[in-house]
Design a protein around this motif. Sequence first.
Motif, PDB file in Angstrom:
ATOM      1  N   ASN A  60       0.696  -1.184   0.092  1.00 15.20           N
ATOM      2  CA  ASN A  60      -0.002   0.094  -0.004  1.00 15.20           C
ATOM      3  C   ASN A  60       0.893   1.336  -0.088  1.00 15.20           C
ATOM      4  N   VAL A  61       1.728   1.230   0.871  1.00 13.19           N
ATOM      5  CA  VAL A  61       2.832   2.300   0.681  1.00 13.19           C
ATOM      6  C   VAL A  61       3.469   2.810  -0.440  1.00 13.19           C
ATOM      7  N   LEU A  62       3.995   1.590  -0.916  1.00 15.97           N
ATOM      8  CA  LEU A  62       4.939   1.588  -2.099  1.00 15.97           C
ATOM      9  C   LEU A  62       4.063   2.168  -3.245  1.00 15.97           C
ATOM     10  N   TRP A  63       2.759   1.609  -3.403  1.00 14.09           N
ATOM     11  CA  TRP A  63       2.006   1.953  -4.479  1.00 14.09           C
ATOM     12  C   TRP A  63       1.480   3.422  -4.404  1.00 14.09           C
ATOM     13  N   THR A  64       1.015   3.683  -3.250  1.00 14.94           N
ATOM     14  CA  THR A  64       0.404   4.899  -2.794  1.00 14.94           C
ATOM     15  C   THR A  64       1.408   6.247  -3.253  1.00 14.94           C
ATOM     16  N   TYR A  65       2.618   5.909  -2.320  1.00 18.92           N
ATOM     17  CA  TYR A  65       3.491   7.099  -2.244  1.00 18.92           C
ATOM     18  C   TYR A  65       4.570   6.874  -3.192  1.00 18.92           C
ATOM     19  N   GLY A  66       4.843   5.714  -3.892  1.00 19.03           N
ATOM     20  CA  GLY A  66       5.981   5.559  -4.919  1.00 19.03           C
ATOM     21  C   GLY A  66       5.259   5.465  -6.175  1.00 19.03           C
ATOM     22  N   VAL A  67       4.547   4.729  -6.572  1.00 16.35           N
ATOM     23  CA  VAL A  67       3.788   4.585  -8.016  1.00 16.35           C
ATOM     24  C   VAL A  67       3.059   5.849  -8.274  1.00 16.35           C
ATOM     25  N   GLU A  68       2.027   5.955  -7.471  1.00 19.56           N
ATOM     26  CA  GLU A  68       0.932   6.900  -7.550  1.00 19.56           C
ATOM     27  C   GLU A  68       1.592   8.457  -7.585  1.00 19.56           C
ATOM     28  N   LYS A  69       2.742   8.631  -6.683  1.00 20.96           N
ATOM     29  CA  LYS A  69       3.192   9.974  -6.657  1.00 20.96           C
ATOM     30  C   LYS A  69       4.453  10.175  -7.906  1.00 20.96           C
ATOM     31  N   GLY A  70       4.439   9.144  -8.784  1.00 19.54           N
ATOM     32  CA  GLY A  70       5.531   9.149  -9.625  1.00 19.54           C
ATOM     33  C   GLY A  70       7.001   8.942  -9.076  1.00 19.54           C
ATOM     34  N   ARG A  71       7.137   8.489  -7.866  1.00 17.69           N
ATOM     35  CA  ARG A  71       8.575   8.348  -7.580  1.00 17.69           C
ATOM     36  C   ARG A  71       9.096   7.175  -7.959  1.00 17.69           C
ATOM     37  N   ILE A  72       8.283   5.937  -8.334  1.00 21.55           N
ATOM     38  CA  ILE A  72       9.030   4.685  -8.769  1.00 21.55           C
ATOM     39  C   ILE A  72       8.139   4.162  -9.763  1.00 21.55           C
ATOM     40  N   THR A  73       8.630   3.470 -10.574  1.00 21.23           N
ATOM     41  CA  THR A  73       7.625   2.700 -11.749  1.00 21.23           C
ATOM     42  C   THR A  73       7.043   1.504 -11.106  1.00 21.23           C
ATOM     43  N   LYS A  74       6.127   1.013 -11.602  1.00 21.30           N
ATOM     44  CA  LYS A  74       5.589  -0.254 -11.373  1.00 21.30           C
ATOM     45  C   LYS A  74       6.376  -1.397 -11.353  1.00 21.30           C
ATOM     46  N   GLN A  75       7.362  -1.446 -12.275  1.00 19.26           N
ATOM     47  CA  GLN A  75       8.417  -2.453 -12.520  1.00 19.26           C
ATOM     48  C   GLN A  75       9.443  -2.367 -11.381  1.00 19.26           C
ATOM     49  N   LYS A  76       9.742  -0.953 -10.891  1.00 20.57           N
ATOM     50  CA  LYS A  76      10.582  -1.077  -9.744  1.00 20.57           C
ATOM     51  C   LYS A  76       9.765  -1.651  -8.587  1.00 20.57           C
ATOM     52  N   LEU A  77       8.540  -0.995  -8.390  1.00 24.33           N
ATOM     53  CA  LEU A  77       8.116  -1.563  -7.269  1.00 24.33           C
ATOM     54  C   LEU A  77       8.169  -3.078  -7.169  1.00 24.33           C
ATOM     55  N   VAL A  78       7.738  -4.070  -8.389  1.00 27.38           N
ATOM     56  CA  VAL A  78       7.717  -5.176  -8.310  1.00 27.38           C
ATOM     57  C   VAL A  78       9.228  -5.852  -7.973  1.00 27.38           C
ATOM     58  N   ASP A  79      10.274  -5.119  -8.335  1.00 23.93           N
ATOM     59  CA  ASP A  79      11.669  -5.503  -8.131  1.00 23.93           C
ATOM     60  C   ASP A  79      11.900  -5.427  -6.561  1.00 23.93           C
TER      61      ASP A  79
END
Length: 467
Positions: free
Chosen positions: A348-367
Amino acid sequence: MKTLVKNGTVVTSTNEFVADILIENEKIAIIGQNIEVPDAKVIDATGKYVLPGGVDNHSHFEALNTDGVTTNAGYDTTWVALKGGTTTIVDFCNNEPGMNLMDSLNYRLNVRAKGKLAPDMALHTCCTDFTDETLDEIPKMIEFGVPTMKLFLAYKPTPLYMDDFKLLSCMKKAAEHGMTMMVHAENPDILNYERDTMAAKGCLEPKYHYMTRPPYGEAESVSKSIRLADATGCPLCVVHVSCIEAAQVIQEARAKGSLVIGETCPHYLVLDKHKMDNPDFDQACRWVCSPALRDKEDQDYLWKCLNHDWISIVGSDNSSIPLYQKHWGEHDFRAIPNGCPGAGDRLNVLWTYGVEKGRITKQKLVDIYATLPAKLNGIFPQKGTIDVGSDGDLVILDPEYRGTITVETNPTGVEYNVFEGMEQIGRADTVLLRGEVVVEGGEYLEKPVMGKFVPGKPYGLAYDLKK
Ligand code: URP
Ligand code: ZN
Ligand code: ZN
Protein backbone atom coordinates in the motif's frame (compact mmCIF):
# COMPACT_ATOMS: atom_id res chain seq x y z
CA MET A 1 -6.93 -27.54 -8.92
CA LYS A 2 -6.86 -25.02 -11.78
CA THR A 3 -7.21 -21.25 -11.49
CA LEU A 4 -7.34 -18.96 -14.50
CA VAL A 5 -6.73 -15.23 -14.07
CA LYS A 6 -7.98 -13.47 -17.19
CA ASN A 7 -7.26 -10.15 -18.87
CA GLY A 8 -5.11 -8.59 -16.17
CA THR A 9 -2.19 -6.27 -16.85
CA VAL A 10 0.74 -8.37 -15.71
CA VAL A 11 3.61 -6.43 -14.16
CA THR A 12 7.01 -7.98 -13.58
CA SER A 13 10.29 -6.34 -12.61
CA THR A 14 11.08 -5.84 -16.28
CA ASN A 15 7.81 -5.89 -18.19
CA GLU A 16 4.11 -5.04 -18.43
CA PHE A 17 1.59 -6.77 -20.72
CA VAL A 18 -2.02 -7.94 -20.80
CA ALA A 19 -2.32 -11.72 -20.44
CA ASP A 20 -4.19 -14.67 -18.99
CA ILE A 21 -2.43 -16.80 -16.39
CA LEU A 22 -3.29 -20.43 -15.71
CA ILE A 23 -2.24 -21.93 -12.39
CA GLU A 24 -2.34 -25.69 -12.11
CA ASN A 25 -1.25 -27.75 -9.11
CA GLU A 26 0.03 -24.65 -7.31
CA LYS A 27 2.35 -23.56 -10.16
CA ILE A 28 1.99 -21.14 -13.04
CA ALA A 29 1.40 -23.42 -16.04
CA ILE A 30 0.65 -21.03 -18.92
CA ILE A 31 0.94 -17.30 -19.51
CA GLY A 32 -0.77 -16.38 -22.79
CA GLN A 33 -3.68 -14.91 -24.66
CA ASN A 34 -7.28 -16.16 -24.77
CA ILE A 35 -6.65 -19.22 -22.62
CA GLU A 36 -9.79 -21.29 -22.11
CA VAL A 37 -9.86 -24.13 -19.58
CA PRO A 38 -13.38 -25.45 -18.91
CA ASP A 39 -12.71 -26.87 -15.44
CA ALA A 40 -10.72 -23.91 -14.08
CA LYS A 41 -11.92 -21.37 -11.53
CA VAL A 42 -11.89 -18.10 -13.50
CA ILE A 43 -10.97 -14.74 -11.99
CA ASP A 44 -11.60 -11.69 -14.15
CA ALA A 45 -8.75 -9.20 -13.70
CA THR A 46 -9.85 -6.73 -16.40
CA GLY A 47 -8.71 -3.21 -15.49
CA LYS A 48 -6.48 -4.51 -12.72
CA TYR A 49 -2.76 -5.13 -12.34
CA VAL A 50 -1.45 -8.62 -11.70
CA LEU A 51 1.75 -8.56 -9.66
CA PRO A 52 3.83 -11.39 -8.22
CA GLY A 53 2.99 -12.07 -4.59
CA GLY A 54 5.18 -9.95 -2.38
CA VAL A 55 8.26 -11.33 -0.64
CA ASP A 56 8.92 -9.52 2.62
CA ASN A 57 12.62 -9.75 3.42
CA HIS A 58 12.19 -8.64 7.01
CA SER A 59 9.63 -9.66 9.60
CA HIS A 60 9.64 -10.51 13.29
CA PHE A 61 6.31 -12.20 13.84
CA GLU A 62 7.53 -13.78 17.02
CA ALA A 63 10.69 -12.35 18.46
CA LEU A 64 12.38 -12.98 21.72
CA ASN A 65 13.61 -10.03 23.65
CA THR A 66 16.59 -10.11 25.92
CA ASP A 67 14.87 -11.81 28.86
CA GLY A 68 13.42 -14.60 26.77
CA VAL A 69 10.05 -12.81 26.83
CA THR A 70 8.24 -13.10 23.52
CA THR A 71 7.36 -9.73 22.06
CA ASN A 72 5.27 -9.25 18.92
CA ALA A 73 1.84 -10.53 18.11
CA GLY A 74 2.71 -14.04 16.90
CA TYR A 75 2.28 -16.26 13.86
CA ASP A 76 -1.50 -16.34 14.09
CA THR A 77 -1.39 -12.71 12.91
CA THR A 78 0.62 -13.50 9.73
CA TRP A 79 -2.58 -13.29 7.67
CA VAL A 80 -2.18 -9.48 7.75
CA ALA A 81 0.74 -9.94 5.35
CA LEU A 82 -1.43 -11.87 2.88
CA LYS A 83 -4.17 -9.25 3.07
CA GLY A 84 -1.57 -6.67 2.09
CA GLY A 85 -0.25 -8.67 -0.87
CA THR A 86 2.73 -10.43 0.71
CA THR A 87 2.59 -14.15 0.03
CA THR A 88 6.02 -14.99 1.46
CA ILE A 89 7.47 -13.59 4.64
CA VAL A 90 11.11 -14.05 5.55
CA ASP A 91 11.08 -14.11 9.32
CA PHE A 92 13.99 -13.83 11.73
CA CYS A 93 14.68 -16.79 13.96
CA ASN A 94 16.73 -15.85 17.04
CA ASN A 95 18.28 -18.41 19.35
CA GLU A 96 15.64 -19.77 21.67
CA PRO A 97 16.89 -19.60 25.28
CA GLY A 98 19.42 -22.41 25.74
CA MET A 99 19.07 -23.72 22.18
CA ASN A 100 21.53 -23.65 19.31
CA LEU A 101 20.56 -22.12 15.98
CA MET A 102 19.53 -25.37 14.26
CA ASP A 103 17.29 -26.40 17.14
CA SER A 104 15.84 -22.90 17.21
CA LEU A 105 14.94 -23.17 13.50
CA ASN A 106 13.24 -26.50 14.10
CA TYR A 107 11.44 -25.16 17.16
CA ARG A 108 10.23 -22.16 15.18
CA LEU A 109 8.79 -24.27 12.38
CA ASN A 110 7.49 -27.17 14.43
CA VAL A 111 6.27 -25.36 17.53
CA ARG A 112 5.96 -21.59 17.24
CA ALA A 113 4.61 -21.38 13.69
CA LYS A 114 2.92 -24.77 13.51
CA GLY A 115 -0.68 -24.56 12.37
CA LYS A 116 -0.61 -20.75 12.43
CA LEU A 117 1.29 -19.66 9.35
CA ALA A 118 -0.94 -17.98 6.73
CA PRO A 119 1.59 -16.97 4.03
CA ASP A 120 4.57 -19.06 3.01
CA MET A 121 7.73 -18.43 4.99
CA ALA A 122 11.46 -18.55 4.47
CA LEU A 123 13.76 -17.91 7.42
CA HIS A 124 16.85 -15.94 8.33
CA THR A 125 18.81 -17.29 11.23
CA CYS A 126 19.67 -14.63 13.80
CA CYS A 127 22.48 -15.40 16.18
CA THR A 128 21.75 -13.97 19.61
CA ASP A 129 23.83 -16.49 21.55
CA PHE A 130 27.25 -16.95 19.97
CA THR A 131 28.87 -20.15 21.23
CA ASP A 132 31.71 -22.51 20.23
CA GLU A 133 29.17 -24.34 18.10
CA THR A 134 27.83 -21.38 16.11
CA LEU A 135 30.29 -21.41 13.21
CA ASP A 136 29.89 -25.14 12.66
CA GLU A 137 26.15 -24.60 12.39
CA ILE A 138 26.51 -22.38 9.31
CA PRO A 139 26.85 -25.18 6.72
CA LYS A 140 24.11 -27.16 8.48
CA MET A 141 21.70 -24.26 8.26
CA ILE A 142 22.45 -23.81 4.57
CA GLU A 143 21.70 -27.48 4.05
CA PHE A 144 18.43 -26.95 5.93
CA GLY A 145 17.47 -24.11 3.57
CA VAL A 146 18.45 -21.04 5.56
CA PRO A 147 21.18 -19.21 3.62
CA THR A 148 21.02 -15.86 5.43
CA MET A 149 22.16 -14.87 8.90
CA LYS A 150 21.53 -11.66 10.76
CA LEU A 151 23.61 -10.17 13.52
CA PHE A 152 22.60 -7.29 15.75
CA LEU A 153 25.49 -4.85 16.01
CA ALA A 154 23.32 -2.70 18.30
CA TYR A 155 21.54 -3.40 21.59
CA LYS A 156 24.74 -3.60 23.68
CA PRO A 157 25.01 -4.94 26.39
CA THR A 158 22.09 -7.33 25.85
CA PRO A 159 22.76 -10.85 24.50
CA LEU A 160 21.46 -9.68 21.11
CA TYR A 161 24.61 -7.60 20.60
CA MET A 162 27.46 -9.11 18.55
CA ASP A 163 30.94 -7.58 18.71
CA ASP A 164 33.40 -7.33 15.83
CA PHE A 165 35.12 -10.59 16.77
CA LYS A 166 31.84 -12.46 16.37
CA LEU A 167 30.86 -10.55 13.24
CA LEU A 168 34.21 -11.24 11.60
CA SER A 169 34.14 -14.94 12.57
CA CYS A 170 30.64 -15.39 11.17
CA MET A 171 31.49 -13.52 7.98
CA LYS A 172 34.56 -15.65 7.30
CA LYS A 173 32.59 -18.85 7.70
CA ALA A 174 29.57 -17.51 5.80
CA ALA A 175 31.78 -16.51 2.88
CA GLU A 176 33.05 -20.09 2.58
CA HIS A 177 29.50 -21.45 2.27
CA GLY A 178 27.56 -18.85 0.29
CA MET A 179 25.65 -17.51 3.24
CA THR A 180 24.66 -13.85 3.11
CA MET A 181 25.30 -11.86 6.28
CA MET A 182 22.71 -9.32 7.36
CA VAL A 183 23.37 -6.62 9.90
CA HIS A 184 21.38 -4.33 12.11
CA ALA A 185 23.98 -1.62 11.86
CA GLU A 186 24.11 0.98 14.61
CA ASN A 187 27.23 1.67 16.65
CA PRO A 188 26.13 0.71 20.17
CA ASP A 189 28.74 2.74 22.01
CA ILE A 190 27.70 5.93 20.25
CA LEU A 191 24.07 5.16 21.03
CA ASN A 192 24.73 4.24 24.64
CA TYR A 193 26.75 7.39 25.18
CA GLU A 194 23.91 9.53 23.81
CA ARG A 195 21.18 7.58 25.60
CA ASP A 196 22.81 7.48 28.99
CA THR A 197 23.83 11.14 28.81
CA MET A 198 20.26 12.12 28.03
CA ALA A 199 18.76 9.82 30.65
CA ALA A 200 21.14 11.21 33.30
CA LYS A 201 19.59 14.61 32.66
CA GLY A 202 16.14 13.14 33.29
CA CYS A 203 15.17 13.16 29.62
CA LEU A 204 13.15 9.96 29.45
CA GLU A 205 10.22 10.58 27.11
CA PRO A 206 9.84 8.69 23.80
CA LYS A 207 11.20 11.58 21.71
CA TYR A 208 14.62 11.02 23.26
CA HIS A 209 14.67 7.73 21.42
CA TYR A 210 15.27 9.46 18.09
CA MET A 211 17.44 12.16 19.61
CA THR A 212 19.86 9.56 20.94
CA ARG A 213 20.16 7.34 17.84
CA PRO A 214 21.95 9.72 15.49
CA PRO A 215 22.43 9.01 11.78
CA TYR A 216 26.20 9.04 12.21
CA GLY A 217 25.89 6.08 14.61
CA GLU A 218 24.13 4.14 11.86
CA ALA A 219 26.51 5.25 9.10
CA GLU A 220 29.58 4.34 11.16
CA SER A 221 28.33 0.81 11.72
CA VAL A 222 27.33 0.35 8.07
CA SER A 223 30.78 1.48 7.04
CA LYS A 224 32.51 -0.94 9.41
CA SER A 225 30.32 -3.82 8.28
CA ILE A 226 31.08 -3.22 4.62
CA ARG A 227 34.80 -3.05 5.36
CA LEU A 228 34.64 -6.44 7.07
CA ALA A 229 32.48 -7.87 4.28
CA ASP A 230 34.99 -6.68 1.69
CA ALA A 231 37.87 -8.16 3.67
CA THR A 232 36.20 -11.53 4.08
CA GLY A 233 34.43 -11.75 0.72
CA CYS A 234 31.15 -12.21 2.54
CA PRO A 235 27.99 -10.97 0.80
CA LEU A 236 26.25 -8.40 2.99
CA CYS A 237 22.73 -7.06 3.34
CA VAL A 238 22.33 -3.96 5.50
CA VAL A 239 18.78 -4.05 6.78
CA HIS A 240 16.45 -1.16 7.61
CA VAL A 241 18.57 1.69 6.27
CA SER A 242 16.94 4.87 7.56
CA CYS A 243 19.01 7.90 6.65
CA ILE A 244 21.02 9.75 4.03
CA GLU A 245 24.38 9.16 5.73
CA ALA A 246 23.99 5.39 5.91
CA ALA A 247 22.55 5.15 2.40
CA GLN A 248 25.49 7.10 1.01
CA VAL A 249 27.96 4.65 2.53
CA ILE A 250 26.20 1.79 0.71
CA GLN A 251 25.95 3.82 -2.48
CA GLU A 252 29.70 4.47 -2.51
CA ALA A 253 30.53 0.87 -1.67
CA ARG A 254 28.35 -0.45 -4.47
CA ALA A 255 29.96 1.96 -6.89
CA LYS A 256 33.32 0.48 -5.89
CA GLY A 257 32.03 -3.06 -6.40
CA SER A 258 31.35 -4.24 -2.85
CA LEU A 259 28.89 -7.11 -2.63
CA VAL A 260 26.46 -5.22 -0.44
CA ILE A 261 22.76 -4.62 -0.78
CA GLY A 262 20.64 -2.20 1.23
CA GLU A 263 17.13 -2.62 2.51
CA THR A 264 14.85 0.15 3.70
CA CYS A 265 11.33 -0.02 5.12
CA PRO A 266 7.99 1.67 4.40
CA HIS A 267 8.08 3.67 7.65
CA TYR A 268 11.43 5.26 6.76
CA LEU A 269 9.99 6.23 3.38
CA VAL A 270 6.89 8.07 4.62
CA LEU A 271 7.00 8.77 8.37
CA ASP A 272 9.10 11.25 10.29
CA LYS A 273 10.53 11.32 13.75
CA HIS A 274 8.22 14.03 15.07
CA LYS A 275 5.57 11.35 15.58
CA MET A 276 7.45 10.70 18.83
CA ASP A 277 7.07 14.29 20.04
CA ASN A 278 3.49 13.61 21.11
CA PRO A 279 3.29 14.24 24.90
CA ASP A 280 0.81 11.36 25.19
CA PHE A 281 3.07 8.35 25.80
CA ASP A 282 0.45 5.92 24.53
CA GLN A 283 0.66 7.62 21.13
CA ALA A 284 4.36 8.47 20.94
CA CYS A 285 5.56 4.97 21.86
CA ARG A 286 4.04 3.42 18.73
CA TRP A 287 6.76 4.85 16.49
CA VAL A 288 9.72 3.76 18.59
CA CYS A 289 11.79 1.56 16.30
CA SER A 290 15.46 1.21 15.50
CA PRO A 291 17.06 2.84 13.68
CA ALA A 292 14.78 5.73 14.61
CA LEU A 293 12.49 7.52 12.19
CA ARG A 294 14.32 10.45 10.59
CA ASP A 295 13.48 13.61 8.63
CA LYS A 296 11.64 14.44 5.42
CA GLU A 297 15.00 14.89 3.61
CA ASP A 298 15.93 11.33 4.52
CA GLN A 299 12.66 10.04 3.10
CA ASP A 300 13.24 11.89 -0.17
CA TYR A 301 16.75 10.54 -0.40
CA LEU A 302 15.66 6.94 0.25
CA TRP A 303 13.16 7.10 -2.62
CA LYS A 304 15.96 8.40 -4.83
CA CYS A 305 18.16 5.54 -3.65
CA LEU A 306 15.52 3.00 -4.65
CA ASN A 307 15.37 4.47 -8.12
CA HIS A 308 19.13 4.34 -8.53
CA ASP A 309 19.45 0.89 -6.96
CA TRP A 310 21.66 2.30 -4.22
CA ILE A 311 19.11 0.76 -1.86
CA SER A 312 17.49 -2.25 -3.47
CA ILE A 313 14.85 -3.84 -1.24
CA VAL A 314 11.91 -2.71 0.89
CA GLY A 315 11.15 -5.01 3.82
CA SER A 316 8.53 -4.27 6.44
CA ASP A 317 10.60 -4.96 9.61
CA ASN A 318 7.20 -6.00 10.95
CA SER A 319 7.20 -6.01 14.74
CA SER A 320 3.63 -5.98 15.96
CA ILE A 321 4.31 -5.04 19.55
CA PRO A 322 1.13 -4.78 21.62
CA LEU A 323 0.65 -1.51 23.45
CA TYR A 324 0.92 -3.12 26.89
CA GLN A 325 4.48 -4.13 25.95
CA LYS A 326 5.29 -0.67 24.58
CA HIS A 327 4.16 0.65 27.98
CA TRP A 328 7.06 -1.16 29.67
CA GLY A 329 8.99 2.00 28.77
CA GLU A 330 6.46 4.47 30.12
CA HIS A 331 8.99 5.98 32.52
CA ASP A 332 12.13 5.47 30.44
CA PHE A 333 12.30 5.42 26.64
CA ARG A 334 15.17 2.92 26.82
CA ALA A 335 12.74 0.24 27.99
CA ILE A 336 10.24 0.62 25.13
CA PRO A 337 10.43 -2.52 22.94
CA ASN A 338 11.63 -1.41 19.51
CA GLY A 339 9.64 -1.99 16.38
CA CYS A 340 6.68 -1.00 14.22
CA PRO A 341 4.02 -3.21 12.65
CA GLY A 342 3.81 -2.93 8.86
CA ALA A 343 3.69 -6.30 7.05
CA GLY A 344 0.21 -5.50 5.75
CA ASP A 345 0.99 -2.06 4.36
CA ARG A 346 4.24 -2.53 2.45
CA LEU A 347 2.53 -2.70 -0.93
CA ASN A 348 0.00 0.00 0.00
CA VAL A 349 2.77 2.45 0.92
CA LEU A 350 4.90 1.64 -2.11
CA TRP A 351 1.97 1.91 -4.50
CA THR A 352 0.38 5.04 -2.99
CA TYR A 353 3.51 7.03 -2.18
CA GLY A 354 5.81 5.51 -4.78
CA VAL A 355 3.96 4.60 -7.98
CA GLU A 356 1.02 7.00 -7.64
CA LYS A 357 3.30 9.92 -6.72
CA GLY A 358 5.54 9.18 -9.69
CA ARG A 359 8.55 8.33 -7.50
CA ILE A 360 9.00 4.77 -8.78
CA THR A 361 7.70 2.77 -11.72
CA LYS A 362 5.48 -0.26 -11.32
CA GLN A 363 8.38 -2.44 -12.48
CA LYS A 364 10.63 -0.96 -9.80
CA LEU A 365 7.95 -1.66 -7.21
CA VAL A 366 7.84 -5.31 -8.23
CA ASP A 367 11.62 -5.52 -8.07
CA ILE A 368 11.98 -4.04 -4.58
CA TYR A 369 8.97 -5.75 -2.99
CA ALA A 370 9.13 -9.22 -4.58
CA THR A 371 11.83 -10.07 -7.10
CA LEU A 372 15.05 -8.93 -5.45
CA PRO A 373 13.98 -10.12 -1.98
CA ALA A 374 13.33 -13.55 -3.52
CA LYS A 375 16.76 -13.58 -5.15
CA LEU A 376 18.51 -12.46 -1.99
CA ASN A 377 16.91 -15.30 -0.06
CA GLY A 378 17.59 -17.95 -2.68
CA ILE A 379 13.91 -18.60 -3.36
CA PHE A 380 13.76 -17.10 -6.87
CA PRO A 381 12.21 -18.00 -9.34
CA GLN A 382 9.90 -20.15 -7.21
CA LYS A 383 8.86 -16.90 -5.54
CA GLY A 384 9.04 -13.23 -6.51
CA THR A 385 8.10 -13.37 -10.18
CA ILE A 386 5.41 -14.36 -12.65
CA ASP A 387 6.83 -17.06 -14.84
CA VAL A 388 5.96 -20.55 -16.01
CA GLY A 389 6.98 -22.93 -13.22
CA SER A 390 6.88 -20.29 -10.48
CA ASP A 391 4.47 -20.70 -7.58
CA GLY A 392 1.01 -19.36 -8.34
CA ASP A 393 1.38 -16.45 -5.93
CA LEU A 394 -0.39 -13.44 -7.42
CA VAL A 395 -1.71 -10.09 -6.29
CA ILE A 396 -4.56 -8.63 -8.33
CA LEU A 397 -4.29 -4.96 -7.53
CA ASP A 398 -7.24 -2.65 -7.99
CA PRO A 399 -5.78 0.77 -8.91
CA GLU A 400 -9.20 2.46 -8.52
CA TYR A 401 -9.44 1.78 -4.78
CA ARG A 402 -9.37 4.89 -2.59
CA GLY A 403 -9.24 4.76 1.17
CA THR A 404 -7.69 5.91 4.40
CA ILE A 405 -5.40 3.62 6.36
CA THR A 406 -6.83 2.72 9.75
CA VAL A 407 -6.17 -0.23 11.99
CA GLU A 408 -9.69 -1.48 11.22
CA THR A 409 -9.27 -1.41 7.43
CA ASN A 410 -5.56 -2.30 7.51
CA PRO A 411 -5.03 -4.57 10.50
CA THR A 412 -1.63 -5.22 11.98
CA GLY A 413 -2.28 -7.86 14.61
CA VAL A 414 -2.14 -5.18 17.33
CA GLU A 415 -4.23 -2.20 18.40
CA TYR A 416 -2.65 0.39 16.15
CA ASN A 417 -1.35 1.05 12.66
CA VAL A 418 1.66 3.37 12.33
CA PHE A 419 0.27 4.69 9.01
CA GLU A 420 -3.09 5.53 10.62
CA GLY A 421 -4.91 8.37 8.84
CA MET A 422 -2.81 8.29 5.69
CA GLU A 423 -4.36 8.18 2.25
CA GLN A 424 -4.30 4.86 0.39
CA ILE A 425 -4.63 4.51 -3.37
CA GLY A 426 -4.97 1.01 -4.80
CA ARG A 427 -5.12 -2.20 -2.85
CA ALA A 428 -4.58 -5.93 -3.13
CA ASP A 429 -8.09 -6.86 -4.18
CA THR A 430 -7.47 -10.58 -4.70
CA VAL A 431 -4.46 -12.56 -3.50
CA LEU A 432 -3.59 -16.08 -4.57
CA LEU A 433 -1.22 -18.28 -2.63
CA ARG A 434 -0.09 -21.22 -4.76
CA GLY A 435 -3.27 -20.86 -6.81
CA GLU A 436 -5.65 -20.69 -3.85
CA VAL A 437 -7.64 -17.47 -3.36
CA VAL A 438 -6.82 -16.25 0.14
CA VAL A 439 -7.93 -12.62 -0.16
CA GLU A 440 -11.06 -11.50 -2.02
CA GLY A 441 -12.50 -7.99 -2.22
CA GLY A 442 -9.54 -6.87 -0.13
CA GLU A 443 -10.53 -9.15 2.75
CA TYR A 444 -8.65 -12.15 4.07
CA LEU A 445 -10.75 -15.29 3.70
CA GLU A 446 -10.94 -17.20 6.93
CA LYS A 447 -9.92 -20.71 5.92
CA PRO A 448 -7.43 -23.25 7.22
CA VAL A 449 -4.01 -21.65 7.08
CA MET A 450 -1.80 -23.05 4.33
CA GLY A 451 1.61 -21.40 4.83
CA LYS A 452 4.66 -23.63 4.21
CA PHE A 453 8.36 -23.28 4.88
CA VAL A 454 10.23 -22.34 1.69
CA PRO A 455 13.86 -23.48 1.81
CA GLY A 456 16.33 -21.06 0.24
CA LYS A 457 19.47 -21.78 -1.75
CA PRO A 458 22.88 -20.27 -0.90
CA TYR A 459 24.72 -17.57 -2.87
CA GLY A 460 21.49 -15.55 -3.10
CA LEU A 461 23.15 -12.17 -3.14
CA ALA A 462 25.46 -13.14 -5.93
CA TYR A 463 22.43 -14.14 -8.03
CA ASP A 464 22.02 -11.32 -10.47
CA LEU A 465 22.55 -8.67 -7.84
CA LYS A 466 26.18 -7.92 -8.50
CA LYS A 467 25.85 -5.00 -10.85
O1 URP B 1 13.04 -1.55 15.94
C1 URP B 1 13.15 -2.58 15.32
N1 URP B 1 13.67 -2.57 14.12
N2 URP B 1 12.74 -3.72 15.88
C2 URP B 1 12.81 -5.00 15.35
C3 URP B 1 14.12 -5.65 15.63
C4 URP B 1 15.18 -5.08 14.76
O2 URP B 1 16.04 -4.39 15.28
O3 URP B 1 15.18 -5.31 13.55
ZN1 ZN C 1 17.17 -4.44 13.42
ZN1 ZN D 1 14.09 -6.10 12.23
